[in-house]
Scaffold this active site. Structure first.
Site, PDB file in Angstrom:
ATOM      1  N   ARG A   1       3.735  57.690  28.563  1.00  0.00           N
ATOM      2  CA  ARG A   1       4.091  57.380  27.166  1.00  0.00           C
ATOM      3  C   ARG A   1       3.361  58.285  26.168  1.00  0.00           C
ATOM      4  O   ARG A   1       3.057  57.885  25.049  1.00  0.00           O
ATOM      5  CB  ARG A   1       3.800  55.910  26.819  1.00  0.00           C
ATOM      6  CG  ARG A   1       4.593  54.914  27.612  1.00  0.00           C
ATOM      7  CD  ARG A   1       6.089  55.032  27.319  1.00  0.00           C
ATOM      8  NE  ARG A   1       6.823  54.048  28.105  1.00  0.00           N
ATOM      9  CZ  ARG A   1       7.191  54.231  29.373  1.00  0.00           C
ATOM     10  NH1 ARG A   1       6.955  55.385  29.992  1.00  0.00           N
ATOM     11  NH2 ARG A   1       7.839  53.300  30.018  1.00  0.00           N
TER      12      ARG A   1
ATOM     13  N   SER B   1       9.756  47.635  24.604  1.00  0.00           N
ATOM     14  CA  SER B   1       8.434  47.061  24.918  1.00  0.00           C
ATOM     15  C   SER B   1       7.503  47.262  23.735  1.00  0.00           C
ATOM     16  O   SER B   1       7.363  48.382  23.244  1.00  0.00           O
ATOM     17  CB  SER B   1       7.841  47.752  26.145  1.00  0.00           C
ATOM     18  OG  SER B   1       8.665  47.522  27.250  1.00  0.00           O
TER      19      SER B   1
ATOM     20  N   GLU C   1       3.195  49.941  21.249  1.00  0.00           N
ATOM     21  CA  GLU C   1       3.961  51.119  21.669  1.00  0.00           C
ATOM     22  C   GLU C   1       4.792  51.713  20.520  1.00  0.00           C
ATOM     23  O   GLU C   1       4.740  52.916  20.291  1.00  0.00           O
ATOM     24  CB  GLU C   1       4.855  50.771  22.860  1.00  0.00           C
ATOM     25  CG  GLU C   1       5.535  51.992  23.445  1.00  0.00           C
ATOM     26  CD  GLU C   1       6.396  51.683  24.667  1.00  0.00           C
ATOM     27  OE1 GLU C   1       5.873  51.157  25.654  1.00  0.00           O
ATOM     28  OE2 GLU C   1       7.595  51.990  24.604  1.00  0.00           O
TER      29      GLU C   1
HETATM   30  C1  LIG Z   1      16.125  47.830  23.693  1.00  0.00           C
HETATM   31  C2  LIG Z   1      15.172  48.967  23.838  1.00  0.00           C
HETATM   32  C3  LIG Z   1      14.812  49.424  25.103  1.00  0.00           C
HETATM   33  C4  LIG Z   1      13.917  50.485  25.257  1.00  0.00           C
HETATM   34  N1  LIG Z   1      13.584  50.891  26.517  1.00  0.00           N
HETATM   35  C5  LIG Z   1      12.707  51.898  26.689  1.00  0.00           C
HETATM   36  C6  LIG Z   1      12.328  52.305  28.008  1.00  0.00           C
HETATM   37  O1  LIG Z   1      12.801  51.773  29.006  1.00  0.00           O
HETATM   38  N2  LIG Z   1      11.437  53.317  28.135  1.00  0.00           N
HETATM   39  C7  LIG Z   1      10.905  53.952  27.049  1.00  0.00           C
HETATM   40  O2  LIG Z   1      10.095  54.863  27.247  1.00  0.00           O
HETATM   41  N3  LIG Z   1      11.258  53.602  25.794  1.00  0.00           N
HETATM   42  C8  LIG Z   1      12.130  52.587  25.580  1.00  0.00           C
HETATM   43  N4  LIG Z   1      12.484  52.202  24.315  1.00  0.00           N
HETATM   44  C9  LIG Z   1      11.891  52.900  23.157  1.00  0.00           C
HETATM   45  C10 LIG Z   1      12.780  53.997  22.520  1.00  0.00           C
HETATM   46  O3  LIG Z   1      14.133  53.776  22.803  1.00  0.00           O
HETATM   47  C11 LIG Z   1      12.405  55.400  22.969  1.00  0.00           C
HETATM   48  O4  LIG Z   1      11.058  55.669  22.700  1.00  0.00           O
HETATM   49  C12 LIG Z   1      13.286  56.478  22.288  1.00  0.00           C
HETATM   50  O5  LIG Z   1      13.117  57.712  22.938  1.00  0.00           O
HETATM   51  C13 LIG Z   1      12.980  56.662  20.818  1.00  0.00           C
HETATM   52  O6  LIG Z   1      13.900  57.607  20.290  1.00  0.00           O
HETATM   53  P1  LIG Z   1      14.444  57.508  18.816  1.00  0.00           P
HETATM   54  O7  LIG Z   1      15.359  58.652  18.600  1.00  0.00           O
HETATM   55  O8  LIG Z   1      15.009  56.157  18.540  1.00  0.00           O
HETATM   56  O9  LIG Z   1      13.090  57.729  18.003  1.00  0.00           O
HETATM   57  P2  LIG Z   1      12.617  56.975  16.667  1.00  0.00           P
HETATM   58  O10 LIG Z   1      12.405  55.532  16.952  1.00  0.00           O
HETATM   59  O11 LIG Z   1      13.497  57.329  15.533  1.00  0.00           O
HETATM   60  O12 LIG Z   1      11.202  57.670  16.439  1.00  0.00           O
HETATM   61  C14 LIG Z   1      10.125  57.384  17.312  1.00  0.00           C
HETATM   62  C15 LIG Z   1       9.013  58.446  17.101  1.00  0.00           C
HETATM   63  O13 LIG Z   1       9.512  59.712  17.522  1.00  0.00           O
HETATM   64  C16 LIG Z   1       9.497  60.629  16.425  1.00  0.00           C
HETATM   65  N5  LIG Z   1      10.709  61.443  16.534  1.00  0.00           N
HETATM   66  C17 LIG Z   1      11.995  61.022  16.732  1.00  0.00           C
HETATM   67  N6  LIG Z   1      12.827  62.066  16.767  1.00  0.00           N
HETATM   68  C18 LIG Z   1      12.044  63.169  16.608  1.00  0.00           C
HETATM   69  C19 LIG Z   1      12.315  64.562  16.541  1.00  0.00           C
HETATM   70  N7  LIG Z   1      13.550  65.060  16.648  1.00  0.00           N
HETATM   71  N8  LIG Z   1      11.268  65.415  16.338  1.00  0.00           N
HETATM   72  C20 LIG Z   1       9.998  64.949  16.208  1.00  0.00           C
HETATM   73  N9  LIG Z   1       9.688  63.654  16.275  1.00  0.00           N
HETATM   74  C21 LIG Z   1      10.703  62.773  16.450  1.00  0.00           C
HETATM   75  C22 LIG Z   1       9.474  59.792  15.169  1.00  0.00           C
HETATM   76  O14 LIG Z   1       8.891  60.493  14.091  1.00  0.00           O
HETATM   77  C23 LIG Z   1       8.625  58.621  15.621  1.00  0.00           C
HETATM   78  O15 LIG Z   1       7.270  58.976  15.558  1.00  0.00           O
HETATM   79  C24 LIG Z   1      13.375  51.133  24.119  1.00  0.00           C
HETATM   80  C25 LIG Z   1      13.751  50.678  22.832  1.00  0.00           C
HETATM   81  C26 LIG Z   1      14.629  49.607  22.696  1.00  0.00           C
HETATM   82  C27 LIG Z   1      15.005  49.157  21.325  1.00  0.00           C
END
Ligand SMILES: Cc1cc2nc3c(=O)[nH]c(=O)nc-3n(C[C@H](O)[C@H](O)[C@H](O)COP(=O)(O)OP(=O)(O)OC[C@H]3O[C@@H](n4cnc5c(N)ncnc54)[C@H](O)[C@@H]3O)c2cc1C
Length: 351
Positions: A170, A245, A346
């Protein structure tokens, strides 16, 4: 690079752009779809001395009730997902704004193994390297060749090889040592097309028994398992209003592990755990929550715990960030008092 017109919006509510559906507005908001637009938007923020926050799919994010007094850059880069053969490998250079699951499906449909266990994780491709997403025995770092970023210090686009991204559980340079320095615009994935899915996770091994599944079989099985746990975003299901999580699995020293066992009057082998780096021990945060009385379906005002997954804190309907933080604090305090373990949040917190 061609100049481009960017649309700078003001006071845009962020709650609808997050999976938790919580949080106040962004003072400035800009959707960026190209590297040229990104440069322009960053220049605007610098002229106005505004802090920048990069938003992907909002699935690993808790926005405060105040919102964000800066510029939110919504990463919406998109282009077709095209496999390219490079020697004996298959590569995909994928735009950061592409939905992660769309990419996973495209790879699985080609019969290629490497990301099938990461099916159903919400968010964008650009968000995956940030916390090195992982699930069911796979981590995205296992398939990443390089990450294309805008380096905000040098104001240059660079391709960082995976080895320079500092991936671990992570964690990457993007959410630790170099937090805020890079904006991901694309990720290049590299796969060995001869590999078959290797299942290490008990739920999946049980699901397939002795048969050798295709990547697409695993894709569907993972989504089904995730749905059962409320870890798939399905419109209208209240358990989905989460950020996945909410706590990381803590990695502790032997003495702390012994204290957990002693507190619960259990033999060490009755405490679920895995070996971690440097002689440490990883404990399942969900198990600790349950032992501390925070079980599935637990409610505290408008916030609560998913009825299907102990680690997912949810918005039970019209919750504020304050409601969610009150529940988070209660959990952290109780686990700390009982076991001497500080649970780490997280999701990223904004504002
Ligand atoms: C139902 C559910 C299930 C999930 N299951 C998992 C799982 O099994 N495993 C897991 O690891 N995670 C899980 N997650 C967490 C999440 O989906 C991941 O971490 C995902 O990769 C976040 O991507 P996002 O585009 O939504 O980022 P955001 O939530 O929009 O941003 C998260 C962070 O990343 C940064 N960020 C986003 N895009 C960029 C970019 N292009 N450049 C620089 N920084 C950026 C943001 O600034 C922020 O700090 C889950 C979430 C939910 C809601």
């Amino acid at each position: 690079m061609q100049p481009t017109a960017i649309e700078m919006q003001q006071n845009i509510p962020l709650a609808p752009l997050t999976t938790l559906r919580i949080g106040g507005p962004a003072r400035f908001f800009c959707e960026v779809t190209s590297e040229a637009a990104l440069l322009e938007a960053v220049a605007f923020a610098r002229q106005q001395a505004l802090p920048i926050f990069v938003l992907g799919g909002g699935s690993n994010l808790v926005v405060s009730d105040r919102g964000f007094d800066g510029l939110v850059l919504h990463i919406a880069f998109d282009r077709p997902i095209v496999p390219v053969t490079v020697g004996d490998r298959i590569e995909y250079a994928v735009a950061a704004g592409v939905e992660w699951n769309t990419f996973v499906l495209a790879v699985c449909e080609q019969g290629i193994s490497g990301v099938e266990c990461l099916a159903g994780i919400p968010g964008t491709v650009g968000g995956t390297p940030v916390q090195n997403v992982g699930a069911y025995g796979q981590e995205v770092s296992g398939s990443i060749a390089s990450v294309r970023v805008l380096d905000l210090d040098a104001m240059q686009f660079v391709d960082l090889p995976a080895a320079e991204c500092g991936f671990s559980y992570r964690r990457s340079i993007f959410n630790s040592t170099h937090r805020g320095r890079y904006i991901v615009t694309a990720v290049t994935f590299r796969f060995d097309p001869t590999l078959k899915p290797r299942l290490t996770y008990a739920d999946l091994i049980r699901h397939f028994g002795d048969t050798q599944p295709t990547p697409l079989d695993v894709y569907h099985a993972v989504r089904e398992i995730r749905h059962g746990k409320g870890m798939l975003i399905v419109e209208g299901e209240p358990d989905c209003r989460s950020a996945g999580s909410f706590f990381k699995n803590p990695v502790v020293e032997q003495a702390v592990f012994d204290r957990v066992a002693a507190t619960l009057q259990l033999a060490p082998d009755q405490v679920p755990h895995w070996p971690a780096e440097e002689g440490h021990i990883k404990l399942p945060a969900a198990w600790l929550l349950e032992r501390a009385g925070f079980v599935k379906g637990y409610a505290m005002g408008k916030a609560g715990i998913s009825s299907r997954h102990t680690l997912a804190l949810i918005n039970r309907g019209n919750a504020t960030a304050a409601d969610l933080f009150a529940l988070r604090d209660a959990i952290q305090q109780k686990v700390k008092t009982l076991f001497g373990i500080q649970l780490e949040q997280e999701p990223v917190q904004l504002g």
